[in-house]
Every structure is written in structure tokens, then in C-alpha cells.
Motif scaffolding. Structure first.
Motif, PDB file in Angstrom:
ATOM      1  N   LEU A 110       0.822  -1.214   0.000  1.00  0.00           N
ATOM      2  CA  LEU A 110       0.000   0.000   0.000  1.00  0.00           C
ATOM      3  C   LEU A 110       0.854   1.262   0.000  1.00  0.00           C
ATOM      4  O   LEU A 110       1.854   1.341   0.728  1.00  0.00           O
ATOM      5  CB  LEU A 110      -0.927   0.018   1.214  1.00  0.00           C
ATOM      6  N   PRO A 111       0.439   2.274  -0.786  1.00  0.00           N
ATOM      7  CA  PRO A 111       1.197   3.522  -0.843  1.00  0.00           C
ATOM      8  C   PRO A 111       0.654   4.604   0.081  1.00  0.00           C
ATOM      9  O   PRO A 111       0.974   5.777  -0.096  1.00  0.00           O
ATOM     10  CB  PRO A 111       1.012   3.927  -2.311  1.00  0.00           C
ATOM     11  N   PHE A 112      -0.194   4.248   1.062  1.00  0.00           N
ATOM     12  CA  PHE A 112      -0.836   5.243   1.898  1.00  0.00           C
ATOM     13  C   PHE A 112      -0.164   5.340   3.272  1.00  0.00           C
ATOM     14  O   PHE A 112       0.385   4.359   3.788  1.00  0.00           O
ATOM     15  CB  PHE A 112      -2.320   4.902   2.088  1.00  0.00           C
ATOM     16  N   ALA A 113      -0.243   6.509   3.862  1.00  0.00           N
ATOM     17  CA  ALA A 113       0.336   6.730   5.183  1.00  0.00           C
ATOM     18  C   ALA A 113      -0.489   6.035   6.259  1.00  0.00           C
ATOM     19  O   ALA A 113      -1.693   5.788   6.094  1.00  0.00           O
ATOM     20  CB  ALA A 113       0.396   8.226   5.463  1.00  0.00           C
ATOM     21  N   ASP A 114       0.161   5.700   7.357  1.00  0.00           N
ATOM     22  CA  ASP A 114      -0.535   5.109   8.490  1.00  0.00           C
ATOM     23  C   ASP A 114      -1.628   6.054   8.988  1.00  0.00           C
ATOM     24  O   ASP A 114      -1.499   7.285   8.915  1.00  0.00           O
ATOM     25  CB  ASP A 114       0.439   4.817   9.636  1.00  0.00           C
ATOM     26  N   ALA A 115      -2.697   5.446   9.518  1.00  0.00           N
ATOM     27  CA  ALA A 115      -3.796   6.196  10.141  1.00  0.00           C
ATOM     28  C   ALA A 115      -4.417   7.229   9.192  1.00  0.00           C
ATOM     29  O   ALA A 115      -4.750   8.341   9.594  1.00  0.00           O
ATOM     30  CB  ALA A 115      -3.315   6.868  11.424  1.00  0.00           C
ATOM     31  N   SER A 116      -4.583   6.859   7.911  1.00  0.00           N
ATOM     32  CA  SER A 116      -5.153   7.767   6.916  1.00  0.00           C
ATOM     33  C   SER A 116      -6.668   7.623   6.773  1.00  0.00           C
ATOM     34  O   SER A 116      -7.327   8.524   6.260  1.00  0.00           O
ATOM     35  CB  SER A 116      -4.524   7.523   5.547  1.00  0.00           C
ATOM     36  N   PHE A 117      -7.222   6.492   7.216  1.00  0.00           N
ATOM     37  CA  PHE A 117      -8.633   6.188   6.964  1.00  0.00           C
ATOM     38  C   PHE A 117      -9.328   5.717   8.231  1.00  0.00           C
ATOM     39  O   PHE A 117      -8.694   5.188   9.149  1.00  0.00           O
ATOM     40  CB  PHE A 117      -8.760   5.099   5.887  1.00  0.00           C
ATOM     41  N   ASP A 118     -10.656   5.890   8.255  1.00  0.00           N
ATOM     42  CA  ASP A 118     -11.419   5.306   9.353  1.00  0.00           C
ATOM     43  C   ASP A 118     -12.263   4.117   8.890  1.00  0.00           C
ATOM     44  O   ASP A 118     -12.949   3.500   9.701  1.00  0.00           O
ATOM     45  CB  ASP A 118     -12.289   6.338  10.073  1.00  0.00           C
ATOM     46  N   LEU A 119     -12.185   3.772   7.595  1.00  0.00           N
ATOM     47  CA  LEU A 119     -12.844   2.573   7.073  1.00  0.00           C
ATOM     48  C   LEU A 119     -12.067   2.062   5.862  1.00  0.00           C
ATOM     49  O   LEU A 119     -11.717   2.842   4.971  1.00  0.00           O
ATOM     50  CB  LEU A 119     -14.290   2.886   6.655  1.00  0.00           C
ATOM     51  N   VAL A 120     -11.773   0.775   5.851  1.00  0.00           N
ATOM     52  CA  VAL A 120     -11.175   0.111   4.690  1.00  0.00           C
ATOM     53  C   VAL A 120     -12.128  -1.006   4.256  1.00  0.00           C
ATOM     54  O   VAL A 120     -12.533  -1.841   5.076  1.00  0.00           O
ATOM     55  CB  VAL A 120      -9.791  -0.485   5.015  1.00  0.00           C
ATOM     56  N   VAL A 121     -12.480  -1.008   2.973  1.00  0.00           N
ATOM     57  CA  VAL A 121     -13.377  -2.015   2.405  1.00  0.00           C
ATOM     58  C   VAL A 121     -12.639  -2.745   1.296  1.00  0.00           C
ATOM     59  O   VAL A 121     -12.082  -2.111   0.392  1.00  0.00           O
ATOM     60  CB  VAL A 121     -14.672  -1.380   1.857  1.00  0.00           C
ATOM     61  N   ARG A 141      -2.849  -0.918   9.562  1.00  0.00           N
ATOM     62  CA  ARG A 141      -1.968   0.231   9.800  1.00  0.00           C
ATOM     63  C   ARG A 141      -2.511   1.518   9.184  1.00  0.00           C
ATOM     64  O   ARG A 141      -2.312   2.606   9.754  1.00  0.00           O
ATOM     65  CB  ARG A 141      -0.571  -0.063   9.253  1.00  0.00           C
ATOM     66  N   VAL A 142      -3.181   1.441   8.036  1.00  0.00           N
ATOM     67  CA  VAL A 142      -3.702   2.665   7.432  1.00  0.00           C
ATOM     68  C   VAL A 142      -4.992   3.119   8.098  1.00  0.00           C
ATOM     69  O   VAL A 142      -5.493   4.209   7.804  1.00  0.00           O
ATOM     70  CB  VAL A 142      -3.911   2.519   5.911  1.00  0.00           C
ATOM     71  N   LEU A 143      -5.544   2.298   8.992  1.00  0.00           N
ATOM     72  CA  LEU A 143      -6.731   2.691   9.743  1.00  0.00           C
ATOM     73  C   LEU A 143      -6.356   3.521  10.961  1.00  0.00           C
ATOM     74  O   LEU A 143      -5.334   3.290  11.608  1.00  0.00           O
ATOM     75  CB  LEU A 143      -7.503   1.455  10.216  1.00  0.00           C
ATOM     76  N   ARG A 144      -7.197   4.473  11.287  1.00  0.00           N
ATOM     77  CA  ARG A 144      -7.055   5.204  12.540  1.00  0.00           C
ATOM     78  C   ARG A 144      -7.532   4.318  13.689  1.00  0.00           C
ATOM     79  O   ARG A 144      -8.245   3.338  13.473  1.00  0.00           O
ATOM     80  CB  ARG A 144      -7.883   6.488  12.476  1.00  0.00           C
ATOM     81  N   PRO A 145      -7.142   4.624  14.912  1.00  0.00           N
ATOM     82  CA  PRO A 145      -7.651   3.853  16.045  1.00  0.00           C
ATOM     83  C   PRO A 145      -9.176   3.764  16.027  1.00  0.00           C
ATOM     84  O   PRO A 145      -9.858   4.758  15.765  1.00  0.00           O
ATOM     85  CB  PRO A 145      -7.137   4.642  17.257  1.00  0.00           C
ATOM     86  N   ASP A 146      -9.688   2.581  16.268  1.00  0.00           N
ATOM     87  CA  ASP A 146     -11.121   2.285  16.237  1.00  0.00           C
ATOM     88  C   ASP A 146     -11.700   2.384  14.824  1.00  0.00           C
ATOM     89  O   ASP A 146     -12.907   2.524  14.645  1.00  0.00           O
ATOM     90  CB  ASP A 146     -11.911   3.195  17.177  1.00  0.00           C
ATOM     91  N   GLY A 147     -10.820   2.309  13.804  1.00  0.00           N
ATOM     92  CA  GLY A 147     -11.285   2.242  12.426  1.00  0.00           C
ATOM     93  C   GLY A 147     -11.737   0.831  12.096  1.00  0.00           C
ATOM     94  O   GLY A 147     -11.335  -0.145  12.733  1.00  0.00           O
ATOM     95  N   LEU A 148     -12.553   0.702  11.065  1.00  0.00           N
ATOM     96  CA  LEU A 148     -13.195  -0.571  10.723  1.00  0.00           C
ATOM     97  C   LEU A 148     -12.659  -1.127   9.408  1.00  0.00           C
ATOM     98  O   LEU A 148     -12.501  -0.391   8.430  1.00  0.00           O
ATOM     99  CB  LEU A 148     -14.706  -0.372  10.606  1.00  0.00           C
TER     100      LEU A 148
END
Length: 298
Positions: A110-121, A141-148
């Protein structure tokens, strides 16, 4: 699947080498080619992805919170729609990435920074990823804390009819034509190993009935689900004829043969201190034996 034949984070094209790692299960170059070949006409073969996506959106509806920054991991043409959300799309194929307005890249790179999203599908791609554990770790890793994280893919038992037909057709000289498959128990273990909290994996069986083997193979090509194993052995005409006959022999009275797709659904949360914790071992105040004793009449 083991088959025969404006964003929330900065989007950029990852630096991915075209060289193949001999230790990898799938050919990344072949996967890109298959997806680019399928992209123009994919809408006519999207039934499996649409079914998975519907199942994931039903699960999402049960979550009482809003998701603003979403990653569509394996976007195909970009049909994921979450009202009010900014959705970044990623696909291994250039054609699908372009159609979705996203970035081309692999799920395990993945080319995205850590904690960039709150949902990954992720819908319909994890069964074609070389490093599934690594892809799940990156998704966390790209999810924020409590991300789904919500995922769906074709798991163990998929294409059991086709597998049996090919086994009959190539009984004398069997060739490797089917990808390794992940069953629902292993999928749940992978979620936990990747560090997701509250991991859940469940499975649903979808039966699709075909008038003949060519129709099934056409669907697999159309959904970019054909063989991605490196250096696949060619399928001879005689073997294809025998497989077609075996497929027809399995037909129901109306002449159609059912094929099975086992859809595994995954749900996991990025860890956060606010989440419920399992009870401490030994903290129960009532024993299981006492709980199971029949109640005495008053």
C-alpha cells in the motif's frame, strides 16, 4: 479465488517493480494483465462482486457511526458508494484504477500513510493477493484507532464442481490450475494475527447454475478470476472436451449445472482503548457447571 482460467489520503502511483519473486504464489504481472483485459466489459460480469458488496454494506449499516475517509481496497470500476464519505480507490489493474479515479497498486504494497482512513473495504480481491497476512497488517496500519475493516472474498470450496471436472479430465497428468484457498477459520485467525480487535469471519454459499462449462469459463475471464499461477501448463483441447462432458454429467434435470462460490466475510477493528475487552481469565463469579445445573422448582 482458485480459478481456471478526490481521496482521504494523497494518491500517487507506487513504485512497483515488474520483476517477479520466484517465491510468490501468484504472478503480479499476469494479474495486472487479466484485470486490464476484463476492465472494459466488467459490468456484464460483476455479479459476484455486487453480491459481496451488498453483504458488506449490510454489515456496515449495522454500525452506528459515520465514516468520512474510506479506502476501497481492490476497487474494480469504483462502484463503492458511501454517502458523505471521501473514498480513495486502489486496484492492481491500470484500467480499473483509471476507471475508479484511483491509484494502481497491490494490496500487500500500500502507498498510503498510516492512520489515513477510518474505514477500509476490500471486495473480491484478497484471494488473489500474494501476501494476505501482510495485506491485512497494512490495512490495519492505514486505519485510525477504532477504524473498521470490512472484507469479502471467495474462499475454500469455491468452484468445487469445476475442480472435480478438471480432476477427471486430467486424471493421467494433473496440472496445477487452482489457487490455494483460505477457509473461514483460517481467515479469522489471519485477522487476529494482523492485530485486529474483535475479529469476526463468517461464510455464505452462493450457487450459480450454468448451461455449460464455456459459460462458466466466460464468467471467470470476465471477472478477472482466471489462473494467476506462474507458468501455468496449457489446457489441451482433449482435456477441455473431457471437462465439458464431466460438467454436463453433473447437470440437474433442466440441463444446468450448479457451481459453488463460498464467500468469506471479514470484520475487524483497529485497536483502541475505548473498545470492550474480554473478561479477565478467572474473573467469573459463577462456574459453568453451576450454570448448567437444572433449576429446582420453587
Amino acid at each position: 479465488m482458485p480459478l481456471l482460467v478526490a481521496g482521504a489520503a494523497p494518491l500517487h502511483k507506487p513504485r512497483v517493480s515488474d520483476s517477479e519473486n520466484a517465491s510468490e504464489i501468484f504472478s503480479r504481472a499476469a494479474r495486472r494483465r487479466r484485470r486490464d483485459r476484463a476492465a472494459p466489459g466488467f459490468a456484464g460480469f460483476a455479479f459476484l462482486r455486487e453480491h459481496m458488496l451488498e453483504g458488506l454494506l449490510e454489515r456496515l449499516d449495522a454500525v452506528r457511526r459515520e465514516f468520512r475517509d474510506v479506502l476501497d481496497l481492490g476497487s474494480f470500476a469504483g462502484d463503492l458508494d458511501i454517502p458523505g464519505a471521501r473514498i480513495a480507490h486502489l486496484d492492481a489493474g491500470f484500467g480499473f484504477a483509471k476507471a475508479s479515479g484511483g491509484v494502481q497498486g497491490d494490496e500487500d504494497r500500500l502507498p498510503f500513510a498510516d492512520a489515513s482512513f477510518d474505514l477500509v473495504v476490500s471486495v473480491g480481491v484478497l484471494d488473489q493477493v500474494n501476501d494476505v497476512p501482510g495485506a491485512l497488517v497494512l490495512a490495519r496500519r492505514v486505519l485510525r484507532p477504532d477504524g473498521l475493516f470490512l472484507g469479502a472474498f471467495a474462499g475454500a470450496g469455491t468452484l468445487s464442481t469445476l475442480r472435480g471436472c478438471m480432476k477427471e479430465a486430467e486424471a493421467d497428468r494433473p496440472a496445477a490450475r487452482f489457487h490455494p484457498q483460505i477457509d473461514v477459520r483460517a481467515a479469522g485467525d489471519l485477522l487476529a494475527r494482523a492485530g485486529f480487535a474483535l475479529p469476526v469471519a463468517d461464510v455464505e454459499t452462493l450457487l450459480v447454475r450454468y448451461a455449460g462449462l464455456p459459460n462458466l469459463l466466460r464468467d471467470l475471464r470476465g471477472m478477472a478470476a482466471t489462473n494467476l499461477l506462474p507458468d501455468p501448463a496449457p489446457l489441451t483441447r482433449d482435456a477441455l472436451v473431457r471437462a465439458s462432458a464431466a460438467f454436463a454429467d453433473r447437470a440437474e434435470p433442466d440441463g444446468r449445472t450448479p457451481e459453488r462460490f463460498e464467500i468469506i466475510y471479514l470484520t475487524g477493528w483497529a485497536p483502541d482503548p475505548s473498545q470492550p475487552k474480554p473478561a479477565r481469565r478467572g474473573s467469573a463469579t459463577t462456574s459453568l457447571a453451576d450454570a448448567l445445573k437444572p433449576k429446582r422448582p420453587d
